[in-house]
Design a protein around this motif. Structure first.
Motif, PDB file in Angstrom:
ATOM      1  N   ILE A 285       0.855  -1.191   0.000  1.00  0.00           N
ATOM      2  CA  ILE A 285       0.000   0.000   0.000  1.00  0.00           C
ATOM      3  C   ILE A 285       0.890   1.239   0.000  1.00  0.00           C
ATOM      4  N   VAL A 286       0.705   2.082  -0.982  1.00  0.00           N
ATOM      5  CA  VAL A 286       1.533   3.266  -1.181  1.00  0.00           C
ATOM      6  C   VAL A 286       0.983   4.438  -0.366  1.00  0.00           C
ATOM      7  N   ALA A 287       1.875   5.168   0.288  1.00  0.00           N
ATOM      8  CA  ALA A 287       1.471   6.356   1.048  1.00  0.00           C
ATOM      9  C   ALA A 287       0.710   7.317   0.142  1.00  0.00           C
ATOM     10  N   GLY A 288      -0.341   7.889   0.671  1.00  0.00           N
ATOM     11  CA  GLY A 288      -1.143   8.845  -0.077  1.00  0.00           C
ATOM     12  C   GLY A 288      -2.163   8.206  -1.001  1.00  0.00           C
ATOM     13  N   SER A 289      -2.304   6.878  -0.944  1.00  0.00           N
ATOM     14  CA  SER A 289      -3.231   6.204  -1.862  1.00  0.00           C
ATOM     15  C   SER A 289      -4.407   5.542  -1.140  1.00  0.00           C
ATOM     16  N   TYR A 290      -4.575   5.827   0.136  1.00  0.00           N
ATOM     17  CA  TYR A 290      -5.628   5.148   0.891  1.00  0.00           C
ATOM     18  C   TYR A 290      -6.333   6.114   1.839  1.00  0.00           C
ATOM     19  N   THR A 291      -7.504   5.689   2.299  1.00  0.00           N
ATOM     20  CA  THR A 291      -8.241   6.396   3.335  1.00  0.00           C
ATOM     21  C   THR A 291      -8.143   5.566   4.612  1.00  0.00           C
ATOM     22  N   ALA A 292      -7.763   6.203   5.707  1.00  0.00           N
ATOM     23  CA  ALA A 292      -7.582   5.513   6.980  1.00  0.00           C
ATOM     24  C   ALA A 292      -8.711   5.849   7.949  1.00  0.00           C
ATOM     25  N   PHE A 293      -9.111   4.865   8.734  1.00  0.00           N
ATOM     26  CA  PHE A 293     -10.079   5.035   9.813  1.00  0.00           C
ATOM     27  C   PHE A 293      -9.412   4.572  11.091  1.00  0.00           C
ATOM     28  N   GLY A 294      -9.551   5.333  12.171  1.00  0.00           N
ATOM     29  CA  GLY A 294      -8.933   4.925  13.421  1.00  0.00           C
ATOM     30  C   GLY A 294      -9.552   5.621  14.608  1.00  0.00           C
ATOM     31  N   ASN A 295      -9.131   5.144  15.809  1.00  0.00           N
ATOM     32  CA  ASN A 295      -9.724   5.687  17.026  1.00  0.00           C
ATOM     33  C   ASN A 295      -8.739   5.844  18.179  1.00  0.00           C
ATOM     34  N   ASP A 296      -7.434   5.748  17.923  1.00  0.00           N
ATOM     35  CA  ASP A 296      -6.479   5.833  19.025  1.00  0.00           C
ATOM     36  C   ASP A 296      -5.127   6.338  18.525  1.00  0.00           C
ATOM     37  N   ALA A 297      -4.246   6.640  19.450  1.00  0.00           N
ATOM     38  CA  ALA A 297      -2.938   7.211  19.127  1.00  0.00           C
ATOM     39  C   ALA A 297      -2.099   6.297  18.243  1.00  0.00           C
TER      40      ALA A 297
END
Length: 50
Positions: free
Chosen positions: A6-18
């Motif tokens: 997975i190349v940086a800048g090519s995805y959408t991230a979802f998260g909930n912590d540090a």
């Protein structure tokens, strides 16, 4: 993510912590789920966890 090709800048991230901060910093866009102040600072969007 690099191991998965997975190349940086090519995805959408979802998260909930540090632990998601680095992933958010390299994402095209990012969504903070919930109320985590440090993550909200690097997220492009925030949504409630309800």
């Amino acid at each position: 993510m690099q191991k998965l090709g997975i190349v940086a800048g090519s995805y959408t991230a979802f998260g909930n912590d540090a632990n998601d901060i680095s992933m958010f910093q390299h994402a095209r866009s990012s969504v903070c789920v919930g109320e985590h102040a440090a993550l909200q600072n690097v997220a492009t969007e925030c949504v409630s966890s309800d």
